[in-house]
Design an enzyme around this catalytic site. Structure first.
Site, short mmCIF file in Angstrom:
data_model
loop_
_atom_site.label_atom_id
_atom_site.label_comp_id
_atom_site.label_asym_id
_atom_site.label_seq_id
_atom_site.Cartn_x
_atom_site.Cartn_y
_atom_site.Cartn_z
N ARG A 221 0.85 -1.19 0.00
CA ARG A 221 0.00 0.00 0.00
C ARG A 221 0.89 1.25 0.00
NH1 ARG A 221 -3.51 -2.92 -1.37
NH2 ARG A 221 -5.51 -3.32 -0.37
N HIS A 269 -1.32 0.11 -9.73
CA HIS A 269 -1.94 -0.83 -8.77
C HIS A 269 -2.48 -2.05 -9.51
CE1 HIS A 269 -4.00 -1.15 -4.59
NE2 HIS A 269 -3.84 -2.35 -5.11
P1 NAP Z 1 -1.39 -11.97 4.88
O1 NAP Z 1 -1.50 -13.38 4.41
O2 NAP Z 1 -2.27 -11.50 5.98
O3 NAP Z 1 0.14 -11.76 5.30
C1 NAP Z 1 0.57 -10.62 5.94
C2 NAP Z 1 2.00 -10.83 6.42
O4 NAP Z 1 2.48 -9.58 6.94
C3 NAP Z 1 2.10 -11.86 7.54
O5 NAP Z 1 3.28 -12.63 7.40
C4 NAP Z 1 2.21 -10.97 8.79
O6 NAP Z 1 2.93 -11.56 9.86
C5 NAP Z 1 3.01 -9.81 8.23
N1 NAP Z 1 2.84 -8.62 9.07
C6 NAP Z 1 1.71 -7.95 9.37
N2 NAP Z 1 1.96 -6.94 10.22
C7 NAP Z 1 3.27 -6.99 10.48
C8 NAP Z 1 4.14 -6.22 11.30
N3 NAP Z 1 3.68 -5.20 12.05
N4 NAP Z 1 5.44 -6.56 11.33
C9 NAP Z 1 5.91 -7.60 10.61
N5 NAP Z 1 5.14 -8.36 9.80
C10 NAP Z 1 3.84 -8.05 9.74
O7 NAP Z 1 -1.62 -10.97 3.67
P2 NAP Z 1 -1.42 -11.23 2.09
O8 NAP Z 1 -2.59 -11.92 1.52
O9 NAP Z 1 -0.08 -11.84 1.89
O10 NAP Z 1 -1.45 -9.72 1.54
C11 NAP Z 1 -0.49 -8.77 1.98
C12 NAP Z 1 -0.85 -7.38 1.49
O11 NAP Z 1 -0.61 -7.29 0.08
C13 NAP Z 1 -2.32 -6.97 1.61
O12 NAP Z 1 -2.62 -6.55 2.92
C14 NAP Z 1 -2.42 -5.85 0.60
O13 NAP Z 1 -2.14 -4.60 1.20
C15 NAP Z 1 -1.33 -6.16 -0.42
N6 NAP Z 1 -1.88 -6.50 -1.74
C16 NAP Z 1 -1.58 -5.71 -2.81
C17 NAP Z 1 -2.06 -6.01 -4.06
C18 NAP Z 1 -1.71 -5.18 -5.27
O14 NAP Z 1 -2.26 -5.39 -6.33
N7 NAP Z 1 -0.79 -4.26 -5.16
C19 NAP Z 1 -2.87 -7.15 -4.23
C20 NAP Z 1 -3.16 -7.94 -3.13
C21 NAP Z 1 -2.66 -7.61 -1.87
P3 NAP Z 1 2.35 -12.87 10.62
O15 NAP Z 1 2.54 -13.99 9.63
O16 NAP Z 1 3.22 -13.00 11.80
O17 NAP Z 1 0.91 -12.59 10.91
C1 GLV Z 2 -5.43 -5.26 -3.71
O1 GLV Z 2 -4.71 -4.34 -3.55
C2 GLV Z 2 -5.87 -6.13 -2.69
O2 GLV Z 2 -5.68 -5.81 -1.50
O3 GLV Z 2 -6.42 -7.19 -3.01
#
Ligand code: NAP
Ligand code: GLV
Length: 309
Positions: A221, A269
């Site tokens: 983000r 994005h």
């Molecule tokens: P997820 O499965 O919830 O994984 C989040 C990871 O971040 C986990 O390993 C978590 O640690 C870690 N984390 C959270 N807070 C933290 C902190 N304060 N310090 C250290 N590590 C921390 O999420 P995801 O599905 O992988 O998605 C991640 C992010 O990608 C989304 O929230 C979104 O913002 C972004 N995203 C972007 C796009 C795009 O098109 N640009 C698309 C999809 C998602 P733990 O394992 O210990 O809980």
């Molecule tokens: C996109 O940014 C998502 O969070 O799925």
């Protein structure tokens, strides 16, 4: 069973058709102010009024992975929020990040510029061992990205909130681990959710801890990155550049310096787009499970409001 659909920037009809087909007998309608309370909601950036008028939802299903916009709202107590759990996003994210890392490592951006002026010349090969890639966030997307980078023999480091063991990834966790993680990273990939703890986390102080010549890839983000600090560190020579897919204001305003900066690559994005059919299948399966009495905690992707993700 009534399902209400309230998704900003999303063409509703194909989603409504998909849910009606996946959940025969259900009523699926676009939310409008004053609508009767529904059993389930499908949401993306709904207004506060939506939750004020939907206090009895058995589940609010976000059609994205990130729930930062939802976490800014007052969600009625007892309404569980469920985010997408991969649903076709992790492979896209792996493609995007590997492309950005390899483009930087192999200097394809420089080749592109030289070829554009018909210049035939070679860059000196670089050693992967000197390009450790650090992935912030070892969740659904971060672990897929880490595994894909490992396939190209880059040394891979990962950082998460809780301690983890991931094959072929040097894992760090928590505030203490963050310093060591940064100090060992040459290409930084941001894939943590945006929360109170991670807002502005990519700033002058943290980015300065990266190895000299480090490269930044932000696919999480825009609120993670302090824009002016990134530019100052690139212009000052500590960082070599950045690939940015997400921004504080989207669309990125025309006057923003990122657009024209020669060492910054901007994409709109698009690194991991929501896949409609896979998302409908995943959400419909979860609704059916809840209808059949499954506890909410048994679903993948249930958001912990205390953690904010
Ligand atoms: P997820 O499965 O919830 O994984 C989040 C990871 O971040 C986990 O390993 C978590 O640690 C870690 N984390 C959270 N807070 C933290 C902190 N304060 N310090 C250290 N590590 C921390 O999420 P995801 O599905 O992988 O998605 C991640 C992010 O990608 C989304 O929230 C979104 O913002 C972004 N995203 C972007 C796009 C795009 O098109 N640009 C698309 C999809 C998602 P733990 O394992 O210990 O809980
Ligand atoms: C996109 O940014 C998502 O969070 O799925």
């Amino acid at each position: 069973m009534n399902i209400t659909f309230c998704c900003a920037h999303t063409k509703a009809e194909p989603w409504l058709d998909g849910f009606r087909e996946a959940l025969p007998g259900s009523t699926v309608e676009v939310w409008s102010a004053g609508a009767a309370p529904a059993d389930y909601a499908v949401v993306w950036s709904p207004p506060q009024q939506f939750f004020d008028e939907q206090p009895a939802l058995k589940g609010a299903f976000n059609i994205g992975a990130g729930v930062d916009a939802l976490m800014k709202l007052r969600i009625p107590p007892g309404v569980p929020v469920v985010r997408l759990d991969d649903a076709g996003m992790s492979v896209q994210m792996a493609e995007y990040v590997c492309h950005a890392v390899i483009r930087h490592f192999r200097e394809f951006d420089i080749y592109e510029a030289e070829v554009a002026v018909s210049k035939w010349s070679f860059r000196k090969p670089r050693s992967r061992a000197e390009f450790p890639v650090g992935v912030m966030g070892l969740g659904v997307l971060g672990q897929r990205v880490a595994a894909a980078l490992g396939q190209f023999d880059f040394p891979v480091l990962g950082w998460s909130r809780s301690p983890k063991t991931v094959a072929d990834v040097q894992c760090f966790s928590g505030d203490d681990g963050f310093r060591d993680f940064l100090a060992a990273t040459r290409v930084l990939v941001c894939l943590v959710p945006l929360t109170a703890e991670t807002e502005d986390i990519l700033n002058r102080e943290t980015l300065a801890r990266l190895l000299p010549g480090a490269y930044v890839i932000n696919v999480a983000r825009g609120g993670h990155l302090v824009d002016d600090d990134l530019i100052a560190l690139i212009d000052g020579g500590h960082l070599s550049g950045a690939t940015l897919d997400v921004f504080r204001v989207e669309p990125l305003p025309a006057a923003h310096p990122f657009w024209a900066h020669p060492k910054i690559t901007v994409t709109p994005h698009t690194s991991a787009r929501t896949q409609r059919e896979e998302s409908i299948a995943q959400i419909a399966a979860k609704i059916l499970a809840l209808q059949q009495g499954a506890p909410i905690a048994s679903l993948a992707g249930v958001v912990d409001p205390k953690k904010g993700y």
